[in-house]
Design an enzyme around this catalytic site. Structure first.
Site, mmCIF file in Angstrom:
data_model
loop_
_atom_site.group_PDB
_atom_site.id
_atom_site.type_symbol
_atom_site.label_atom_id
_atom_site.label_comp_id
_atom_site.label_asym_id
_atom_site.label_seq_id
_atom_site.Cartn_x
_atom_site.Cartn_y
_atom_site.Cartn_z
ATOM 1 C CE LYS A 96 60.715 -29.146 4.439
ATOM 2 N NZ LYS A 96 59.713 -28.606 5.359
ATOM 3 C CB THR B 199 51.159 -29.708 1.344
ATOM 4 O OG1 THR B 199 50.754 -29.481 2.834
ATOM 5 C CG2 THR B 199 49.936 -29.897 0.238
ATOM 6 N NE ARG C 207 60.745 -34.047 9.247
ATOM 7 C CZ ARG C 207 60.906 -32.753 9.586
ATOM 8 N NH1 ARG C 207 61.368 -32.164 10.589
ATOM 9 N NH2 ARG C 207 60.255 -31.902 8.775
ATOM 10 C CE LYS D 158 57.083 -27.096 11.227
ATOM 11 N NZ LYS D 158 56.110 -28.211 11.052
ATOM 12 C CB ALA E 38 65.664 -29.604 10.046
ATOM 13 C CG PHE F 160 62.519 -25.840 9.650
ATOM 14 C CD1 PHE F 160 61.395 -25.228 9.803
ATOM 15 C CD2 PHE F 160 63.057 -26.532 10.672
ATOM 16 C CE1 PHE F 160 60.545 -25.317 10.733
ATOM 17 C CE2 PHE F 160 62.331 -26.470 11.930
ATOM 18 C CZ PHE F 160 60.911 -26.145 12.019
ATOM 19 C CG PHE G 139 48.899 -19.648 -1.027
ATOM 20 C CD1 PHE G 139 48.318 -19.667 0.008
ATOM 21 C CD2 PHE G 139 50.161 -20.667 -1.308
ATOM 22 C CE1 PHE G 139 48.934 -20.276 1.170
ATOM 23 C CE2 PHE G 139 50.625 -21.232 -0.226
ATOM 24 C CZ PHE G 139 49.940 -21.433 1.049
ATOM 25 C CD1 TRP H 29 46.681 -27.329 1.086
ATOM 26 C CD2 TRP H 29 45.054 -26.348 0.040
ATOM 27 N NE1 TRP H 29 45.989 -26.989 1.989
ATOM 28 C CE2 TRP H 29 44.864 -26.530 1.325
ATOM 29 C CE3 TRP H 29 43.927 -25.801 -0.932
ATOM 30 C CZ2 TRP H 29 43.770 -25.773 2.074
ATOM 31 C CZ3 TRP H 29 42.854 -25.377 -0.350
ATOM 32 C CH2 TRP H 29 42.569 -25.292 1.070
#
Length: 557
Positions: free
Chosen positions: A72, A74, A95, A106, A274, A302, A383, A411
Site C-alpha cells: 500500500k 509502495t 505516516r 512488518k 490502524a 491496513f 508480482f 515497484w
C-alpha cells in the site's frame, strides 16, 4: 536484484530547501532543516496559504492484509510519482514508521523497490525525533501521576483506577502488564501498570488530530488520567502538566517534508497504527500538502475495513477533510491467500483461488463505494509470479463488479510503471462526489459500534464484556458525541485473525475492552484479543541489521 536499501542509496536526492522552493515557492525561513534532505515546515504556512484552494485528496487503502503483503505504501509513492509523470503537481502524505515493526517483522513504512521515500534509513529509524517527543510527553504524564500519589495525592486519585499506561516504541511483550512502585516507601505506591507501543498512545492520536499548537494544548489538558475515589475523572490539566507536555511536543507538531526517489515532495508525519489506533497521518501534514499540491495521495493503515473507515469517521469527521477518490490495492498473491492457498503455494498458478479470494476484494470494494461513497479504482500490484491467466481472471471479476482496475509496475519501474493508474485516478478525483460518514455524531455509542461492525465487518451482532457495556452507558452521558475507534486484528474482517476471505453468516463481533480518549476525542473499543503492545517474532528483523566501520547500515530491508 538490489534490496530496498541499495536502491535508496543509489538515489540522487535534492536538497530539501531547494526542492521546496522550486515546487512550492517556499522560502527557506519557513523550513527547519534536519540535515540536507529532511525538514520541518512552519505551521505559519497554513495561514500564509489560507486563500489558496485545496488540491484533490486521494485515499489509498487495501484489501485485508496477508503475510504475502499488498504494497500500500509502495503504491501510494508510485502513484504520486506517476501523477507527476503525467504532468500533475502531486505530493504524498504518509505516516512515520514505528521502530517496533522495523525491528520486528512488518518492516518500515517508506515504500519499496523504485517507489520509496528517502532518506529511507533516516525515515525508518529516528527521523526527526517525533516519536521520541511523543513518548517523552506521554511518560512525563505517567511520572507526574505516580509522583502525585507519592506526595499526598491531593486529587484523591484511586490507584486502582488509573487509566494512563506508559509507552515505548518497541515490541516488548514483557511490559504488557506489570507492577510499579516496588521496593519500599521511597519508590512510591505499588500498583498495576503496563506499557503500550507509542503508536497506540493517545498523545500520538492527539498530535495527529490537532489543528494548531493551541488545539494541541487544549487536547492534552483534557486527557483523563484516571478516576478519584468518587469515580470522578481527573485530567492532565488538574495535575498541572499540560504546559510541559505541550512544550515537549511543540517541534514535533510541525510536519516533516522529504522526497520520493523521483524527487517529488513527501509529507511524512505522525504514525498511529490502524489496528490499534486511528491509522492516519497528521491532519496538519495533509492540510499543508493540499495547499501545496494539486493532487495529494495519502494512505490509511491496513485494509479498507480499518484505516479507511477511521480515515472517514475519525480524521475527516474531526477535521472537515474529505477524499475525492480512493484506490484499493490488491495483489494476486494476497487474493489467492484469501482463497485458501497456503503461503508456500502462492507463487503457483491457481485461477480458482483467485476467484475464491476475490470475495474479499468484492467486500472492500462495496464498502468503499456504498458506505464511504467514494469512486474507486483497483490497483493490482504486480508480482513476477503473476500469470496471464490469473490476471485475466482477476480482470474479468473486476468487470463483473463494474470496477475499473489497473496493473501496476511501480515497484520495478517507479512512477512510469503506474501511469495508467495515475490517469484513472486523476479522472476519478475530478468527478463530483460527496464522501459519507457511517454514522451521525448523535447516534448512541453502542449503535455506532453496531454500524461499523455490521456495515463494514459483516457482523450480525455485537457482544461485549459487562464492564464495557457499563463504561459505554456511563460515557454516553458526557461523551456520546465522540466517534468510535475499533481496535482489532488487521488480518480478518472478524476479530479472529485466522478467518480469511469474508465473514460467514451468523457471527458476533466481541468487544473485550474500552478506553476513553478525552484528549483525542474518540472512544477505543478493543475487539477480541487485540494487543496494544505487540511482541517480537522468533527471529526479529533486528537480528539482521548491522553497521560497518564506515557507518553503512545493512539488513534494513
Amino acid at each position: 536484484m538490489p534490496t530496498d536499501i541499495d536502491i535508496a542509496r543509489q538515489a540522487t536526492m535534492r536538497p530539501i530547501i531547494e526542492l521546496a522552493a522550486e515546487r512550492f515557492d517556499l522560502p527557506a525561513t519557513e523550513m527547519e532543516p534536519f540535515g540536507h534532505y529532511k525538514a520541518k515546515l512552519s505551521l505559519d504556512l497554513l495561514r500564509t496559504h489560507a486563500e489558496k484552494p485545496d488540491g484533490k485528496l486521494i485515499l489509498v487503502t487495501a484489501i485485508t492484509p496477508t503475510p504475502a503483503g499488498e504494497g500500500k505504501t509502495t503504491t501510494s509513492v508510485g502513484l504520486t510519482d506517476a501523477l507527476n509523470h503525467i504532468g500533475k503537481n502531486a505530493a504524498v502524505a504518509l505516516r512515520e514508521p514505528s521502530l517496533g515493526p522495523v525491528f520486528g517483522m512488518k518492516g518500515g513504512a517508506a515504500g519499496g523497490g523504485y517507489a520509496q521515500v528517502v532518506p529511507m534509513e533516516d525515515i525508518n529509524l529516528h527521523f526527526t525525533g517525533d516519536f521520541s517527543a511523543i513518548s517523552l510527553a506521554h511518560n512525563l504524564l505517567a511520572a507526574i501521576i505516580d509522583n502525585h500519589l507519592h506526595h499526598g495525592n491531593a486529587k484523591r486519585l484511586d490507584s486502582r483506577r488509573i487509566l494512563w499506561r506508559r509507552v515505548v516504541d518497541m515490541n516488548d511483550r514483557a511490559l504488557r502488564q506489570l507492577v510499579v512502585g516496588l521496593g519500599g516507601p521511597g519508590n512510591g505506591f505499588p500498583r498495576s501498570d503496563g506499557f503500550d507501543i507509542v503508536v497506540a498512545s493517545e498523545i500520538m492520536a492527539i498530535l495527529c488530530l490537532s489543528e494548531s499548537l493551541t488545539d494541541l494544548k487544549r487536547r492534552i489538558a483534557q486527557i483523563t488520567v484516571g478516576l478519584d475515589t468518587d469515580k470522578t475523572p481527573v485530567t492532565a490539566d488538574e495535575l498541572g502538566v499540560a504546559g510541559a507536555m505541550t512544550a515537549l511536543l511543540k517541534n514535533a507538531l510541525s510536519p516533516n517534508m522529504v522526497q520520493t526517489l523521483e524527487n517529488n515532495p513527501a509529507f511524512v508525519h505522525g504514525g498511529p497504527f490502524a489496528n490499534i489506533a486511528h491509522g492516519c497521518n497528521s491532519v496538519l501534514a495533509t492540510r499543508m500538502a493540499l495547499k501545496m499540491a494539486d493532487y495529494v495521495v495519502t494512505e490509511a493503515g491496513f485494509g479498507a475495513d480499518l484505516g479507511a473507515e477511521k480515515f472517514v469517521d475519525i480524521k475527516c469527521r474531526k477535521s472537515g477533510l474529505a477524499a475525492d477518490a480512493a484506490v484499493l490495492v490488491a495483489t494476486l498473491r494476497a487474493v489467492k491467500y484469501h482463497g485458501g492457498i497456503t503461503r508456500d503455494d502462492l507463487n503457483k498458478e491457481n485461477t480458482q483461488a483467485v476467484r475464491d479470494g476475490f470475495e474479499n476484494v468484492r467486500r472492500h470494494l462495496r464498502n468503499i463505494r456504498t458506505h464511504y461513497g467514494l469512486p474507486v479504482v483497483i490497483a493490482l500490484n504486480h508480482f513476477t509470479h503473476d500469470t496471464d491467466d490469473e490476471i485475466a481472471t482477476f480482470r474479468s471479476l473486476c468487470e463483473e463488479e463494474g470496477a475499473d482496475m489497473s496493473i501496476c509496475y511501480h515497484w520495478a519501474n517507479g512512477g512510469k510503471g503506474a501511469v495508467e493508474l495515475a490517469e484513472k485516478v486523476a479522472a476519478l478525483a475530478n468527478s463530483d462526489v460527496k464522501m459519507n460518514n457511517l454514522y451521525d455524531d448523535s447516534l448512541p455509542l453502542k449503535q455506532k459500534a453496531e454500524a461499523v461492525t455490521h456495515k463494514i465487518y459483516g457482523a450480525d451482532a455485537v457482544s461485549s464484556d459487562p464492564k464495557v457495556s457499563a463504561d459505554l452507558e456511563q460515557w454516553q452521558e458526557t461523551h456520546g458525541h465522540f466517534p468510535i475507534c475499533i481496535a482489532k486484528t488487521q488480518y480478518a474482517f472478524t476479530n479472529n485473525p485466522l478467518n480469511r476471505g469474508i465473514p460467514k453468516d451468523g457471527y458476533s463481533f466481541h468487544v473485550s475492552g474500552a478506553r476513553l480518549n478525552t484528549g483525542a476525542e474518540f472512544i477505543v473499543l478493543l475487539g477480541g484479543n487485540i494487543m496494544t503492545m505487540p511482541g517480537l517474532p522468533k527471529t526479529p528483523a533486528a537480528c539482521a541489521i548491522d553497521v560497518d566501520d564506515d557507518g553503512n547500515i545493512s539488513g534494513l530491508f
